[in-house]
Design a protein around this motif. Structure first.
Motif, PDB file in Angstrom:
ATOM      1  N   THR A  26       0.839  -1.199   0.000  1.00 12.69           N
ATOM      2  CA  THR A  26       0.000   0.000   0.000  1.00 12.69           C
ATOM      3  C   THR A  26       0.874   1.248   0.000  1.00 12.69           C
ATOM      4  OG1 THR A  26      -0.106  -0.059   2.407  1.00 12.69           O
ATOM      5  CG2 THR A  26      -1.922  -1.117   1.207  1.00 12.69           C
ATOM      6  N   ALA A  27       1.833   1.300  -0.902  1.00 12.82           N
ATOM      7  CA  ALA A  27       2.728   2.455  -0.965  1.00 12.82           C
ATOM      8  C   ALA A  27       1.931   3.724  -1.245  1.00 12.82           C
ATOM      9  CB  ALA A  27       3.768   2.244  -2.053  1.00 12.82           C
ATOM     10  N   ARG A  28       2.256   4.760  -0.488  1.00 15.39           N
ATOM     11  CA  ARG A  28       1.608   6.060  -0.663  1.00 15.39           C
ATOM     12  C   ARG A  28       2.682   7.140  -0.666  1.00 15.39           C
ATOM     13  NH1 ARG A  28      -2.975   4.920   3.660  1.00 15.39           N
ATOM     14  NH2 ARG A  28      -1.204   5.304   4.993  1.00 15.39           N
ATOM     15  N   PRO A  29       2.380   8.266  -1.276  1.00 18.66           N
ATOM     16  CA  PRO A  29       3.359   9.358  -1.258  1.00 18.66           C
ATOM     17  C   PRO A  29       3.697   9.760   0.173  1.00 18.66           C
ATOM     18  CG  PRO A  29       1.590   9.835  -2.805  1.00 18.66           C
ATOM     19  CD  PRO A  29       1.184   8.607  -2.042  1.00 18.66           C
ATOM     20  N   ASP A  30       4.986  10.028   0.418  1.00 22.23           N
ATOM     21  CA  ASP A  30       5.424  10.435   1.746  1.00 22.23           C
ATOM     22  C   ASP A  30       5.740  11.928   1.778  1.00 22.23           C
ATOM     23  OD1 ASP A  30       7.786  10.576   0.336  1.00 22.23           O
ATOM     24  OD2 ASP A  30       8.853   9.105   1.549  1.00 22.23           O
ATOM     25  N   ARG A  31       6.277  12.378   2.881  1.00 23.21           N
ATOM     26  CA  ARG A  31       6.602  13.790   3.090  1.00 23.21           C
ATOM     27  C   ARG A  31       7.549  14.305   2.009  1.00 23.21           C
ATOM     28  NH1 ARG A  31      10.474  16.806   4.532  1.00 23.21           N
ATOM     29  NH2 ARG A  31      12.027  15.387   5.295  1.00 23.21           N
ATOM     30  N   ARG A  32       8.547  13.532   1.660  1.00 25.94           N
ATOM     31  CA  ARG A  32       9.519  13.976   0.663  1.00 25.94           C
ATOM     32  C   ARG A  32       8.875  14.130  -0.712  1.00 25.94           C
ATOM     33  NH1 ARG A  32      14.853  10.597   1.330  1.00 25.94           N
ATOM     34  NH2 ARG A  32      15.886  12.510   0.737  1.00 25.94           N
ATOM     35  N   TYR A  33       7.960  13.238  -1.046  1.00 23.73           N
ATOM     36  CA  TYR A  33       7.238  13.329  -2.313  1.00 23.73           C
ATOM     37  C   TYR A  33       6.452  14.632  -2.377  1.00 23.73           C
ATOM     38  CZ  TYR A  33       3.667  12.488  -5.851  1.00 23.73           C
ATOM     39  OH  TYR A  33       2.837  12.614  -6.929  1.00 23.73           O
ATOM     40  N   TRP A  34       5.675  14.912  -1.327  1.00 20.30           N
ATOM     41  CA  TRP A  34       4.843  16.117  -1.328  1.00 20.30           C
ATOM     42  C   TRP A  34       5.693  17.378  -1.280  1.00 20.30           C
ATOM     43  CZ3 TRP A  34       0.528  15.719  -3.469  1.00 20.30           C
ATOM     44  CH2 TRP A  34      -0.248  14.571  -3.334  1.00 20.30           C
ATOM     45  N   GLN A  35       6.824  17.321  -0.568  1.00 23.11           N
ATOM     46  CA  GLN A  35       7.708  18.485  -0.536  1.00 23.11           C
ATOM     47  C   GLN A  35       8.237  18.778  -1.939  1.00 23.11           C
ATOM     48  OE1 GLN A  35      11.567  18.003   1.279  1.00 23.11           O
ATOM     49  NE2 GLN A  35      11.547  20.124   2.004  1.00 23.11           N
ATOM     50  N   LEU A  36       8.677  17.754  -2.649  1.00 21.26           N
ATOM     51  CA  LEU A  36       9.168  17.935  -4.017  1.00 21.26           C
ATOM     52  C   LEU A  36       8.075  18.485  -4.923  1.00 21.26           C
ATOM     53  CD1 LEU A  36      11.344  17.592  -6.184  1.00 21.26           C
ATOM     54  CD2 LEU A  36      10.561  15.244  -6.467  1.00 21.26           C
ATOM     55  N   GLN A  37       6.872  17.947  -4.822  1.00 19.62           N
ATOM     56  CA  GLN A  37       5.758  18.441  -5.633  1.00 19.62           C
ATOM     57  C   GLN A  37       5.478  19.910  -5.344  1.00 19.62           C
ATOM     58  OE1 GLN A  37       3.971  16.752  -8.083  1.00 19.62           O
ATOM     59  NE2 GLN A  37       5.589  15.255  -7.815  1.00 19.62           N
ATOM     60  N   ALA A  38       5.450  20.271  -4.063  1.00 21.82           N
ATOM     61  CA  ALA A  38       5.148  21.653  -3.674  1.00 21.82           C
ATOM     62  C   ALA A  38       6.238  22.616  -4.130  1.00 21.82           C
ATOM     63  CB  ALA A  38       4.963  21.738  -2.158  1.00 21.82           C
ATOM     64  N   VAL A  39       7.494  22.229  -3.954  1.00 19.73           N
ATOM     65  CA  VAL A  39       8.600  23.100  -4.360  1.00 19.73           C
ATOM     66  C   VAL A  39       8.616  23.278  -5.880  1.00 19.73           C
ATOM     67  CG1 VAL A  39      11.124  23.293  -4.444  1.00 19.73           C
ATOM     68  CG2 VAL A  39       9.996  22.669  -2.315  1.00 19.73           C
ATOM     69  N   ALA A  40       8.428  22.195  -6.605  1.00 16.85           N
ATOM     70  CA  ALA A  40       8.403  22.299  -8.064  1.00 16.85           C
ATOM     71  C   ALA A  40       7.255  23.180  -8.529  1.00 16.85           C
ATOM     72  CB  ALA A  40       8.295  20.907  -8.686  1.00 16.85           C
ATOM     73  N   ALA A  41       6.075  22.984  -7.965  1.00 17.93           N
ATOM     74  CA  ALA A  41       4.921  23.803  -8.360  1.00 17.93           C
ATOM     75  C   ALA A  41       5.148  25.271  -7.995  1.00 17.93           C
ATOM     76  CB  ALA A  41       3.651  23.278  -7.694  1.00 17.93           C
ATOM     77  N   GLY A  42       5.618  25.522  -6.784  1.00 20.88           N
ATOM     78  CA  GLY A  42       5.780  26.894  -6.313  1.00 20.88           C
ATOM     79  C   GLY A  42       6.870  27.680  -6.998  1.00 20.88           C
ATOM     80  N   LEU A  43       7.935  27.008  -7.370  1.00 22.22           N
ATOM     81  CA  LEU A  43       9.075  27.723  -7.952  1.00 22.22           C
ATOM     82  C   LEU A  43       9.149  27.661  -9.472  1.00 22.22           C
ATOM     83  CD1 LEU A  43      11.920  26.872  -5.405  1.00 22.22           C
ATOM     84  CD2 LEU A  43      10.484  28.923  -5.526  1.00 22.22           C
TER      85      LEU A  43
END
Length: 150
Positions: A26-43
């Protein structure tokens, strides 16, 4: 006799499929995944695309993406409000960068000390340290921002 070893040791397709199904978990996105997504989207993304994508991120990563985007677009006070309370080093660094750009170098210093991995945050920290009479300490953040990481 001329069959490559790969074909002799590689499991049959049915066995590979069974192994994948068995190990799917049941692999799910973790903190590092969401951080990368947020940084890429924001910057990196245009404002509306960033807002659209951030709307699907879990808290606090929606705030991180929007705060970084506002920081990039010069809406520093609004960015500080969004980044406040986001417990990620990158949020601290960009909150410090916004405070620095708003003219509050002393309030920016602890945030930039925590995170200065980007060129912008490293330059801001170096300028604050230099203006505080700590010119010898300015090399550390600059070196860390421009040294390739393995």
């Amino acid at each position: 006799t001329d069959v490559p070893e790969f074909f002799l040791t590689h499991p049959y397709t049915e066995e590979r499929i069974a192994a994948v199904v068995k190990d799917s978990g049941t692999a799910r996105p973790d903190r590092r995944y969401w951080q990368l997504q947020a940084v890429a989207a924001g910057l990196l993304l245009e404002k509306q695309e960033c807002l659209d994508r951030a709307a699907g991120f879990p808290a606090p990563y929606d705030r991180l993406a929007r705060g970084l985007m506002l920081s990039r677009s010069g809406e520093w006070a609004a960015a500080v409000q969004l980044l406040d309370g986001v417990d990620e080093p990158v949020a601290a660094g960009y909150k410090g960068l916004c405070l620095y750009r708003m003219g509050d170098s002393q309030a920016a210093l602890p945030y930039l000390t925590r995170y200065h991995a980007s060129a912008e945050t490293a330059m801001a920290l170096a300028e604050i340290l230099h203006s505080n009479g700590a010119a010898a300490q300015t090399v550390r953040p600059l070196r860390s921002a421009w040294t390739p990481h393995s």
